[in-house]
Design a protein around this motif. Structure first.
Motif, PDB file in Angstrom:
ATOM      1  N   PRO A 147       0.805  -1.229   0.000  1.00  0.00           N
ATOM      2  CA  PRO A 147       0.000   0.000   0.000  1.00  0.00           C
ATOM      3  C   PRO A 147       0.835   1.276   0.000  1.00  0.00           C
ATOM      4  O   PRO A 147       0.492   2.245  -0.677  1.00  0.00           O
ATOM      5  CB  PRO A 147      -0.818  -0.120   1.294  1.00  0.00           C
ATOM      6  CG  PRO A 147      -0.920  -1.588   1.543  1.00  0.00           C
ATOM      7  CD  PRO A 147       0.380  -2.156   1.055  1.00  0.00           C
ATOM      8  N   ARG A 148       1.957   1.293   0.728  1.00  0.00           N
ATOM      9  CA  ARG A 148       2.805   2.486   0.748  1.00  0.00           C
ATOM     10  C   ARG A 148       3.395   2.750  -0.634  1.00  0.00           C
ATOM     11  O   ARG A 148       3.464   3.891  -1.095  1.00  0.00           O
ATOM     12  CB  ARG A 148       3.915   2.338   1.777  1.00  0.00           C
ATOM     13  CG  ARG A 148       4.791   3.578   1.833  1.00  0.00           C
ATOM     14  CD  ARG A 148       5.801   3.531   2.945  1.00  0.00           C
ATOM     15  NE  ARG A 148       6.626   4.726   2.927  1.00  0.00           N
ATOM     16  CZ  ARG A 148       7.906   4.735   3.196  1.00  0.00           C
ATOM     17  NH1 ARG A 148       8.518   3.618   3.544  1.00  0.00           N
ATOM     18  NH2 ARG A 148       8.588   5.850   3.151  1.00  0.00           N
ATOM     19  N   ALA A 149       3.822   1.693  -1.321  1.00  0.00           N
ATOM     20  CA  ALA A 149       4.366   1.851  -2.667  1.00  0.00           C
ATOM     21  C   ALA A 149       3.289   2.365  -3.624  1.00  0.00           C
ATOM     22  O   ALA A 149       3.567   3.218  -4.474  1.00  0.00           O
ATOM     23  CB  ALA A 149       4.941   0.532  -3.159  1.00  0.00           C
ATOM     24  N   ALA A 150       2.063   1.864  -3.481  1.00  0.00           N
ATOM     25  CA  ALA A 150       0.965   2.334  -4.333  1.00  0.00           C
ATOM     26  C   ALA A 150       0.697   3.817  -4.116  1.00  0.00           C
ATOM     27  O   ALA A 150       0.446   4.556  -5.068  1.00  0.00           O
ATOM     28  CB  ALA A 150      -0.294   1.516  -4.064  1.00  0.00           C
ATOM     29  N   ARG A 151       0.777   4.277  -2.857  1.00  0.00           N
ATOM     30  CA  ARG A 151       0.591   5.701  -2.584  1.00  0.00           C
ATOM     31  C   ARG A 151       1.711   6.525  -3.213  1.00  0.00           C
ATOM     32  O   ARG A 151       1.471   7.571  -3.817  1.00  0.00           O
ATOM     33  CB  ARG A 151       0.523   5.947  -1.073  1.00  0.00           C
ATOM     34  CG  ARG A 151      -0.794   5.546  -0.446  1.00  0.00           C
ATOM     35  CD  ARG A 151      -0.933   6.040   0.976  1.00  0.00           C
ATOM     36  NE  ARG A 151       0.119   5.567   1.859  1.00  0.00           N
ATOM     37  CZ  ARG A 151       0.117   4.396   2.502  1.00  0.00           C
ATOM     38  NH1 ARG A 151      -0.903   3.570   2.348  1.00  0.00           N
ATOM     39  NH2 ARG A 151       1.112   4.065   3.292  1.00  0.00           N
ATOM     40  N   LYS A 152       2.967   6.050  -3.085  1.00  0.00           N
ATOM     41  CA  LYS A 152       4.098   6.782  -3.667  1.00  0.00           C
ATOM     42  C   LYS A 152       4.008   6.826  -5.192  1.00  0.00           C
ATOM     43  O   LYS A 152       4.403   7.806  -5.810  1.00  0.00           O
ATOM     44  CB  LYS A 152       5.420   6.167  -3.231  1.00  0.00           C
ATOM     45  CG  LYS A 152       5.782   6.505  -1.794  1.00  0.00           C
ATOM     46  CD  LYS A 152       7.170   6.000  -1.477  1.00  0.00           C
ATOM     47  CE  LYS A 152       7.685   6.580  -0.200  1.00  0.00           C
ATOM     48  NZ  LYS A 152       8.303   7.882  -0.343  1.00  0.00           N
ATOM     49  N   LEU A 153       3.502   5.754  -5.795  1.00  0.00           N
ATOM     50  CA  LEU A 153       3.346   5.707  -7.250  1.00  0.00           C
ATOM     51  C   LEU A 153       2.089   6.439  -7.712  1.00  0.00           C
ATOM     52  O   LEU A 153       1.898   6.651  -8.909  1.00  0.00           O
ATOM     53  CB  LEU A 153       3.327   4.257  -7.734  1.00  0.00           C
ATOM     54  CG  LEU A 153       4.665   3.535  -7.694  1.00  0.00           C
ATOM     55  CD1 LEU A 153       4.482   2.035  -7.882  1.00  0.00           C
ATOM     56  CD2 LEU A 153       5.624   4.094  -8.730  1.00  0.00           C
ATOM     57  N   GLY A 154       1.205   6.783  -6.783  1.00  0.00           N
ATOM     58  CA  GLY A 154       0.029   7.579  -7.107  1.00  0.00           C
ATOM     59  C   GLY A 154      -1.139   6.804  -7.672  1.00  0.00           C
ATOM     60  O   GLY A 154      -1.935   7.368  -8.424  1.00  0.00           O
ATOM     61  N   PHE A 155      -1.304   5.528  -7.313  1.00  0.00           N
ATOM     62  CA  PHE A 155      -2.453   4.790  -7.823  1.00  0.00           C
ATOM     63  C   PHE A 155      -3.217   4.027  -6.741  1.00  0.00           C
ATOM     64  O   PHE A 155      -4.012   3.135  -7.050  1.00  0.00           O
ATOM     65  CB  PHE A 155      -2.040   3.848  -8.972  1.00  0.00           C
ATOM     66  CG  PHE A 155      -1.360   2.576  -8.565  1.00  0.00           C
ATOM     67  CD1 PHE A 155      -2.068   1.383  -8.483  1.00  0.00           C
ATOM     68  CD2 PHE A 155      -0.006   2.558  -8.291  1.00  0.00           C
ATOM     69  CE1 PHE A 155      -1.431   0.207  -8.119  1.00  0.00           C
ATOM     70  CE2 PHE A 155       0.631   1.382  -7.932  1.00  0.00           C
ATOM     71  CZ  PHE A 155      -0.084   0.200  -7.847  1.00  0.00           C
ATOM     72  N   SER A 156      -3.066   4.404  -5.492  1.00  0.00           N
ATOM     73  CA  SER A 156      -3.750   3.667  -4.422  1.00  0.00           C
ATOM     74  C   SER A 156      -5.267   3.807  -4.512  1.00  0.00           C
ATOM     75  O   SER A 156      -5.989   2.899  -4.121  1.00  0.00           O
ATOM     76  CB  SER A 156      -3.247   4.117  -3.048  1.00  0.00           C
ATOM     77  OG  SER A 156      -3.521   5.482  -2.860  1.00  0.00           O
ATOM     78  N   GLU A 157      -5.759   4.912  -5.037  1.00  0.00           N
ATOM     79  CA  GLU A 157      -7.210   5.093  -5.177  1.00  0.00           C
ATOM     80  C   GLU A 157      -7.767   4.274  -6.343  1.00  0.00           C
ATOM     81  O   GLU A 157      -8.883   3.782  -6.276  1.00  0.00           O
ATOM     82  CB  GLU A 157      -7.536   6.576  -5.374  1.00  0.00           C
ATOM     83  CG  GLU A 157      -7.167   7.448  -4.195  1.00  0.00           C
ATOM     84  CD  GLU A 157      -7.948   7.101  -2.939  1.00  0.00           C
ATOM     85  OE1 GLU A 157      -9.153   6.809  -3.044  1.00  0.00           O
ATOM     86  OE2 GLU A 157      -7.346   7.117  -1.849  1.00  0.00           O
ATOM     87  N   LYS A 158      -6.997   4.149  -7.421  1.00  0.00           N
ATOM     88  CA  LYS A 158      -7.456   3.427  -8.608  1.00  0.00           C
ATOM     89  C   LYS A 158      -7.381   1.919  -8.432  1.00  0.00           C
ATOM     90  O   LYS A 158      -8.245   1.205  -8.905  1.00  0.00           O
ATOM     91  CB  LYS A 158      -6.612   3.820  -9.821  1.00  0.00           C
ATOM     92  CG  LYS A 158      -6.752   5.237 -10.251  1.00  0.00           C
ATOM     93  CD  LYS A 158      -5.862   5.476 -11.453  1.00  0.00           C
ATOM     94  CE  LYS A 158      -5.865   6.915 -11.870  1.00  0.00           C
ATOM     95  NZ  LYS A 158      -4.945   7.152 -12.976  1.00  0.00           N
ATOM     96  N   GLY A 159      -6.298   1.440  -7.830  1.00  0.00           N
ATOM     97  CA  GLY A 159      -6.123  -0.001  -7.660  1.00  0.00           C
ATOM     98  C   GLY A 159      -5.232  -0.639  -8.703  1.00  0.00           C
ATOM     99  O   GLY A 159      -4.525  -1.588  -8.402  1.00  0.00           O
ATOM    100  N   LEU A 160      -5.259  -0.143  -9.935  1.00  0.00           N
ATOM    101  CA  LEU A 160      -4.436  -0.686 -11.023  1.00  0.00           C
ATOM    102  C   LEU A 160      -3.791   0.466 -11.783  1.00  0.00           C
ATOM    103  O   LEU A 160      -4.365   1.548 -11.882  1.00  0.00           O
ATOM    104  CB  LEU A 160      -5.282  -1.493 -12.018  1.00  0.00           C
ATOM    105  CG  LEU A 160      -6.002  -2.725 -11.522  1.00  0.00           C
ATOM    106  CD1 LEU A 160      -6.888  -3.294 -12.627  1.00  0.00           C
ATOM    107  CD2 LEU A 160      -5.024  -3.773 -11.060  1.00  0.00           C
ATOM    108  N   THR A 161      -2.613   0.198 -12.355  1.00  0.00           N
ATOM    109  CA  THR A 161      -1.958   1.177 -13.223  1.00  0.00           C
ATOM    110  C   THR A 161      -0.958   0.460 -14.113  1.00  0.00           C
ATOM    111  O   THR A 161      -0.558  -0.668 -13.835  1.00  0.00           O
ATOM    112  CB  THR A 161      -1.255   2.277 -12.397  1.00  0.00           C
ATOM    113  OG1 THR A 161      -0.897   3.352 -13.272  1.00  0.00           O
ATOM    114  CG2 THR A 161      -0.008   1.758 -11.703  1.00  0.00           C
TER     115      THR A 161
END
Length: 188
Positions: A147-161
Motif C-alpha cells: 500500500p505504501r508503494a501504491a501511494r508513492k506511485l500515485g495509484f492507491s485510489e485506482k487499484g491498477l496502473t
C-alpha cells in the motif's frame, strides 16, 4: 518559602534524576534517525530461484543473470497482507513480516529478493521496491506492490496502473549482485 523559590529556578538538572534520562533520549534520537532506513526488510541469505506450483500452474523463476537484465512493462496492482484492523501482519514468500512502512512487491518469476525501480507510466512517478514475495496470480498482472508503494506511485485510489519494472540488483548483503551499467553510449 525562599528555599522553594530557589529550587524551582535552578537551571541545572538534578544529578539523581536528570542525567539518568540522557541515555534514553539518545536512544530515542538514534531510533528516529534509523527508522527511515527500515523501508526495505532485508538479510535474506542467497537467492530463491527454485520452481513452485500455485493454483495448479508451475512457475520457474529466472536465473540471477537473466534477472539482472530484466525490464518489462505491464499492469500493477496493490495488496495489503494485514488483517484484523491492520494489527495482524502477513508474511512474504521469504518469511519476512509485512509492515506498513515497507516498500515491497511481488513478482511471479524474479529471483527473491531483488531490488527494482518501478515507474508509473500514467504519471511518471518512480519508486524503488524490494521484491520479496510471489504473485500476482491474476491473469494480465505483472506486479503487486505494498500500500505504501501504491501511494508513492500515485495509484492507491485506482487499484491498477500501467508500470515499467527494471531490476537494479538481486540478493542482499554479500550475495547482492548489481546490474552492470553501460557508461559510454551503451558500449562499455
Amino acid at each position: 518559602m525562599s528555599t522553594s523559590r530557589q529550587a524551582c529556578s535552578n537551571p541545572r538538572p538534578d544529578p539523581r534524576t536528570g542525567w539518568r534520562l540522557a541515555p534514553l533520549f539518545l536512544l530515542l534520537a538514534l531510533t528516529a534517525l534509523l527508522f527511515p532506513s527500515c523501508a526495505y526488510p532485508g538479510g535474506y541469505r542467497g537467492y530463491q530461484t527454485r520452481g513452485y506450483t500455485t493454483r495448479g500452474e508451475y512457475y520457474q523463476p529466472m536465473s540471477v543473470e537473466e534477472a539482472l537484465n530484466y525490464q518489462e512493462s505491464g499492469v500493477a496492482s496493490w495488496y495489503d497482507e494485514s488483517s484484523f484492523l491492520g494489527l495482524k501482519r502477513g508474511t512474504t514468500s521469504l518469511g519476512e513480516k509485512v509492515m506498513p512502512w515497507h516498500l515491497i512487491g511481488a513478482h511471479k518469476t524474479l529471483p527473491l529478493p531483488c531490488m527494482v525501480r518501478v515507474t508509473n507510466l500514467q504519471n511518471g512517478r518512480k519508486v524503488k521496491l524490494r521484491i520479496n514475495d510471489r504473485g500476482p496470480f491474476i491473469a494480465g498482472r505483472l506486479l503487486d506492490v505494498s500500500p505504501r508503494a501504491a501511494r508513492k506511485l500515485g495509484f492507491s485510489e485506482k487499484g491498477l496502473t500501467r508500470v515499467h519494472v527494471e531490476v537494479l540488483s538481486v540478493g542482499d548483503g554479500s550475495y547482492e549482485r548489481k546490474r552492470s551499467r553501460k557508461w559510454f553510449f551503451g558500449l562499455l
